[in-house]
Design a protein around this motif. Structure first.
Motif, PDB file in Angstrom:
ATOM      1  N   TYR A 125      20.053 151.146   8.381  1.00 54.42           N
ATOM      2  CA  TYR A 125      21.178 151.552   7.945  1.00 54.42           C
ATOM      3  C   TYR A 125      21.443 152.994   8.384  1.00 54.42           C
ATOM      4  O   TYR A 125      20.752 153.879   8.018  1.00 54.42           O
ATOM      5  CB  TYR A 125      21.245 151.633   6.141  1.00 54.42           C
ATOM      6  CG  TYR A 125      21.210 150.358   5.562  1.00 54.42           C
ATOM      7  CD1 TYR A 125      19.893 149.532   5.592  1.00 54.42           C
ATOM      8  CD2 TYR A 125      22.294 149.751   5.036  1.00 54.42           C
ATOM      9  CE1 TYR A 125      19.760 148.350   5.015  1.00 54.42           C
ATOM     10  CE2 TYR A 125      22.139 148.483   4.174  1.00 54.42           C
ATOM     11  CZ  TYR A 125      20.792 147.892   4.271  1.00 54.42           C
ATOM     12  OH  TYR A 125      20.646 146.647   3.512  1.00 54.42           O
ATOM     13  N   LEU A 131      26.098 146.916   2.406  1.00 52.99           N
ATOM     14  CA  LEU A 131      25.874 145.607   2.919  1.00 52.99           C
ATOM     15  C   LEU A 131      26.420 144.957   1.558  1.00 52.99           C
ATOM     16  O   LEU A 131      25.965 145.106   0.356  1.00 52.99           O
ATOM     17  CB  LEU A 131      24.192 145.070   2.907  1.00 52.99           C
ATOM     18  CG  LEU A 131      23.811 143.750   3.097  1.00 52.99           C
ATOM     19  CD1 LEU A 131      24.154 143.577   4.558  1.00 52.99           C
ATOM     20  CD2 LEU A 131      22.232 143.545   2.987  1.00 52.99           C
ATOM     21  N   HIS A 134      25.691 139.408  -1.380  1.00 58.31           N
ATOM     22  CA  HIS A 134      25.348 138.059  -0.828  1.00 58.31           C
ATOM     23  C   HIS A 134      23.990 137.417  -1.591  1.00 58.31           C
ATOM     24  O   HIS A 134      23.355 138.177  -2.669  1.00 58.31           O
ATOM     25  CB  HIS A 134      25.054 138.386   0.476  1.00 58.31           C
ATOM     26  CG  HIS A 134      23.856 139.022   0.690  1.00 58.31           C
ATOM     27  ND1 HIS A 134      23.723 140.652   0.611  1.00 58.31           N
ATOM     28  CD2 HIS A 134      22.551 138.877   0.899  1.00 58.31           C
ATOM     29  CE1 HIS A 134      22.387 140.803   0.953  1.00 58.31           C
ATOM     30  NE2 HIS A 134      21.606 139.748   0.914  1.00 58.31           N
ATOM     31  N   VAL A 146      11.866 136.353  -2.089  1.00 62.29           N
ATOM     32  CA  VAL A 146      11.927 137.248  -0.870  1.00 62.29           C
ATOM     33  C   VAL A 146      11.545 138.802  -1.405  1.00 62.29           C
ATOM     34  O   VAL A 146      11.509 139.114  -2.590  1.00 62.29           O
ATOM     35  CB  VAL A 146      13.512 137.164  -0.781  1.00 62.29           C
ATOM     36  CG1 VAL A 146      13.806 138.453   0.484  1.00 62.29           C
ATOM     37  CG2 VAL A 146      14.062 136.129  -0.258  1.00 62.29           C
ATOM     38  N   SER A 148      10.791 142.655  -0.406  1.00 62.36           N
ATOM     39  CA  SER A 148      11.572 143.793   0.327  1.00 62.36           C
ATOM     40  C   SER A 148      11.003 144.804   0.522  1.00 62.36           C
ATOM     41  O   SER A 148      10.381 145.519  -0.714  1.00 62.36           O
ATOM     42  CB  SER A 148      13.187 143.949   0.164  1.00 62.36           C
ATOM     43  OG  SER A 148      13.241 144.944  -0.831  1.00 62.36           O
ATOM     44  N   PHE A 157      20.953 149.949  -4.802  1.00 66.48           N
ATOM     45  CA  PHE A 157      20.976 148.364  -4.710  1.00 66.48           C
ATOM     46  C   PHE A 157      21.597 147.832  -5.609  1.00 66.48           C
ATOM     47  O   PHE A 157      21.482 148.272  -6.847  1.00 66.48           O
ATOM     48  CB  PHE A 157      19.589 148.065  -4.503  1.00 66.48           C
ATOM     49  CG  PHE A 157      19.461 146.417  -4.447  1.00 66.48           C
ATOM     50  CD1 PHE A 157      19.190 145.722  -3.557  1.00 66.48           C
ATOM     51  CD2 PHE A 157      19.100 145.739  -5.655  1.00 66.48           C
ATOM     52  CE1 PHE A 157      19.089 144.497  -3.348  1.00 66.48           C
ATOM     53  CE2 PHE A 157      18.687 144.478  -5.749  1.00 66.48           C
ATOM     54  CZ  PHE A 157      18.840 143.711  -4.289  1.00 66.48           C
ATOM     55  N   LEU A 173      16.705 152.367  -4.612  1.00 66.89           N
ATOM     56  CA  LEU A 173      15.493 151.867  -4.114  1.00 66.89           C
ATOM     57  C   LEU A 173      15.246 153.169  -3.290  1.00 66.89           C
ATOM     58  O   LEU A 173      15.998 153.715  -2.290  1.00 66.89           O
ATOM     59  CB  LEU A 173      15.718 150.578  -3.269  1.00 66.89           C
ATOM     60  CG  LEU A 173      15.988 149.516  -3.774  1.00 66.89           C
ATOM     61  CD1 LEU A 173      16.404 148.277  -2.809  1.00 66.89           C
ATOM     62  CD2 LEU A 173      14.877 149.060  -4.839  1.00 66.89           C
ATOM     63  N   LEU A 179      10.452 145.379  -3.556  1.00 65.73           N
ATOM     64  CA  LEU A 179      11.395 144.809  -4.483  1.00 65.73           C
ATOM     65  C   LEU A 179      11.023 143.411  -4.383  1.00 65.73           C
ATOM     66  O   LEU A 179      11.312 142.926  -3.141  1.00 65.73           O
ATOM     67  CB  LEU A 179      12.975 145.163  -4.426  1.00 65.73           C
ATOM     68  CG  LEU A 179      13.637 144.535  -5.626  1.00 65.73           C
ATOM     69  CD1 LEU A 179      13.651 145.174  -6.686  1.00 65.73           C
ATOM     70  CD2 LEU A 179      15.363 144.607  -4.808  1.00 65.73           C
ATOM     71  N   MET A 181      12.438 139.476  -5.434  1.00 65.71           N
ATOM     72  CA  MET A 181      13.381 138.468  -5.799  1.00 65.71           C
ATOM     73  C   MET A 181      12.810 137.093  -5.843  1.00 65.71           C
ATOM     74  O   MET A 181      12.887 136.312  -4.974  1.00 65.71           O
ATOM     75  CB  MET A 181      14.728 138.753  -5.049  1.00 65.71           C
ATOM     76  CG  MET A 181      15.283 139.924  -5.174  1.00 65.71           C
ATOM     77  SD  MET A 181      16.695 140.155  -4.291  1.00 65.71           S
ATOM     78  CE  MET A 181      18.065 138.788  -5.326  1.00 65.71           C
ATOM     79  N   HIS A 190      23.434 140.211  -4.470  1.00 64.14           N
ATOM     80  CA  HIS A 190      22.980 141.556  -4.440  1.00 64.14           C
ATOM     81  C   HIS A 190      23.318 141.954  -3.062  1.00 64.14           C
ATOM     82  O   HIS A 190      23.858 141.344  -2.262  1.00 64.14           O
ATOM     83  CB  HIS A 190      21.283 141.570  -4.247  1.00 64.14           C
ATOM     84  CG  HIS A 190      20.882 140.697  -3.193  1.00 64.14           C
ATOM     85  ND1 HIS A 190      20.652 139.276  -3.492  1.00 64.14           N
ATOM     86  CD2 HIS A 190      20.277 141.030  -2.129  1.00 64.14           C
ATOM     87  CE1 HIS A 190      20.044 138.906  -2.173  1.00 64.14           C
ATOM     88  NE2 HIS A 190      19.964 140.029  -1.388  1.00 64.14           N
ATOM     89  N   ILE A 192      23.826 146.599  -0.715  1.00 62.02           N
ATOM     90  CA  ILE A 192      23.525 147.872  -0.868  1.00 62.02           C
ATOM     91  C   ILE A 192      25.103 148.523  -0.881  1.00 62.02           C
ATOM     92  O   ILE A 192      25.700 148.505   0.204  1.00 62.02           O
ATOM     93  CB  ILE A 192      22.797 148.187   0.378  1.00 62.02           C
ATOM     94  CG1 ILE A 192      21.353 147.687   0.279  1.00 62.02           C
ATOM     95  CG2 ILE A 192      22.709 149.717   0.432  1.00 62.02           C
ATOM     96  CD1 ILE A 192      20.412 148.389  -0.648  1.00 62.02           C
ATOM     97  N   ARG A 208      17.993 154.501   6.627  1.00 61.04           N
ATOM     98  CA  ARG A 208      17.284 153.776   5.787  1.00 61.04           C
ATOM     99  C   ARG A 208      17.038 152.542   6.589  1.00 61.04           C
ATOM    100  O   ARG A 208      17.897 151.967   7.464  1.00 61.04           O
ATOM    101  CB  ARG A 208      18.036 153.421   4.806  1.00 61.04           C
ATOM    102  CG  ARG A 208      17.293 152.378   3.816  1.00 61.04           C
ATOM    103  CD  ARG A 208      17.945 152.143   2.467  1.00 61.04           C
ATOM    104  NE  ARG A 208      17.075 151.267   1.469  1.00 61.04           N
ATOM    105  CZ  ARG A 208      17.515 149.837   1.340  1.00 61.04           C
ATOM    106  NH1 ARG A 208      18.478 149.419   2.192  1.00 61.04           N
ATOM    107  NH2 ARG A 208      17.028 149.283   0.529  1.00 61.04           N
ATOM    108  N   ASN A 210      15.205 148.689   5.672  1.00 59.02           N
ATOM    109  CA  ASN A 210      14.642 147.775   4.870  1.00 59.02           C
ATOM    110  C   ASN A 210      14.287 146.479   5.535  1.00 59.02           C
ATOM    111  O   ASN A 210      14.614 145.962   6.252  1.00 59.02           O
ATOM    112  CB  ASN A 210      15.828 147.442   3.724  1.00 59.02           C
ATOM    113  CG  ASN A 210      15.210 146.426   2.949  1.00 59.02           C
ATOM    114  OD1 ASN A 210      15.468 145.034   3.045  1.00 59.02           O
ATOM    115  ND2 ASN A 210      14.778 147.018   1.849  1.00 59.02           N
TER     116      ASN A 210
HETATM  117  C1  MD6 Z   1      18.537 145.980   1.326  1.00 61.46           C
HETATM  118  N1  MD6 Z   1      18.144 143.719   0.703  1.00 61.46           N
HETATM  119  O1  MD6 Z   1      17.566 146.354   0.718  1.00 61.46           O
HETATM  120  C2  MD6 Z   1      19.047 144.732   1.338  1.00 61.46           C
HETATM  121  N2  MD6 Z   1      17.586 140.506  -0.055  1.00 61.46           N
HETATM  122  O2  MD6 Z   1      18.734 146.779   2.439  1.00 61.46           O
HETATM  123  C3  MD6 Z   1      18.272 142.487   0.435  1.00 61.46           C
HETATM  124  O3  MD6 Z   1      19.416 142.028   0.824  1.00 61.46           O
HETATM  125  C4  MD6 Z   1      17.301 141.764  -0.089  1.00 61.46           C
HETATM  126  O4  MD6 Z   1      16.200 143.980  -0.868  1.00 61.46           O
HETATM  127  C5  MD6 Z   1      16.701 139.766  -0.720  1.00 61.46           C
HETATM  128  C6  MD6 Z   1      15.473 140.081  -1.519  1.00 61.46           C
HETATM  129  C7  MD6 Z   1      15.264 141.685  -1.463  1.00 61.46           C
HETATM  130  C8  MD6 Z   1      16.461 142.479  -0.794  1.00 61.46           C
END
Ligand code: MD6
Ligand code: FE
Length: 219
Positions: A125, A131, A134, A146, A148, A157, A173, A179, A181, A190, A192, A208, A210
């Motif tokens: 980013y 973002l 989604h 997932v 992160s 976030f 964040l 994180l 999920m 979710h 950004i 940034r 991620n």
């Molecule tokens: C972000 N994160 O933090 C985008 N997806 O840049 C995500 O889209 C994400 O942080 C699934 C699980 C954790 C996440």
């Protein structure tokens, strides 16, 4: 949401207050030195697998986030092929670089029962990148979380529910935060909202980064 300040073992799920069950934040899981070391591991891989700008299915509109991947599968998107996982980089045609060992260790800690992730999506980013909301839905196995990791600038976030119009809340964040999920949170929307430019303190990282670890195929 569980805020886990104890890194001695896997996070313990609990009832959340206004945030979906299965969402776990581990603030500062990677300290400054570990976050910088992880970023160095990523930069080496970005030389072999340079960041690319994915485009939206059908419209071909570019994402404002640049991406790359590590692992045996990588997430890609373009106008004609849509969202999907591929074994090779869309521009170089070469296989994605190996996943950093520190990320596999993280997965073993937070998801000890889960098969190892094949994919680590690297999202980059710049100051104005965002973002949109989604759901991570291109995997075969929603039973796995997932995970992160955030590096560099702080970001807001946003997380809602399974429905696109469900109420949302935001979570800050910061660099080194993990994180997770899983459970009900796995299917929640979710995204950004905003990058807080200049707040990061990692040498060689402007903006940034991620990293999202996903189990893609059913084991
Ligand atoms: C972000 N994160 O933090 C985008 N997806 O840049 C995500 O889209 C994400 O942080 C699934 C699980 C954790 C996440
Ligand atoms: Fe996501």
């Amino acid at each position: 949401m569980v805020v886990n300040r104890n890194d001695d073992g896997p996070p313990v799920p609990a009832e959340g207050a206004g945030l979906p069950d299965g969402l776990v934040l581990m603030p500062g899981h990677f300290d400054a030195a570990a976050a910088a070391a992880l970023w160095r591991e990523i930069t080496i891989r970005l030389e072999a697998a340079p960041p690319f700008q994915p485009t939206m299915p059908r419209t071909g509109r570019p994402f404002s986030v640049r991406m790359s991947n590590c692992g045996s599968l990588g997430w890609v998107s373009d106008r004609d092929g849509g969202y999907r996982y591929e074994a090779c980089h869309p521009l170089t045609g070469r296989p994605w670089p190996a996943m950093p060992e520190a990320l596999l260790d993280l997965w073993r800690l937070v998801a000890p029962a889960a098969p190892l992730p094949e994919a680590c999506l690297v999202n980059l980013y710049a100051a104005g990148s965002r973002l949109g909301l989604h759901v991570d839905a291109d995997e075969e196995d929603f039973g796995q979380p997932v995970v992160s990791v955030s590096l560099g600038d702080d970001a807001w976030f946003r997380i809602g529910g399974p429905g696109r119009r469900d109420p949302t809340r935001r979570v800050l964040l910061r660099s080194g935060d993990v994180l997770v999920m899983g459970g009900k949170a796995r299917r929640c929307h979710h995204g950004i909202d905003r990058i807080l430019a200049g707040t990061g303190r990692i040498a060689g990282l402007q903006g940034r980064c991620n990293l999202t670890l996903r189990r893609v195929r059913k084991a």
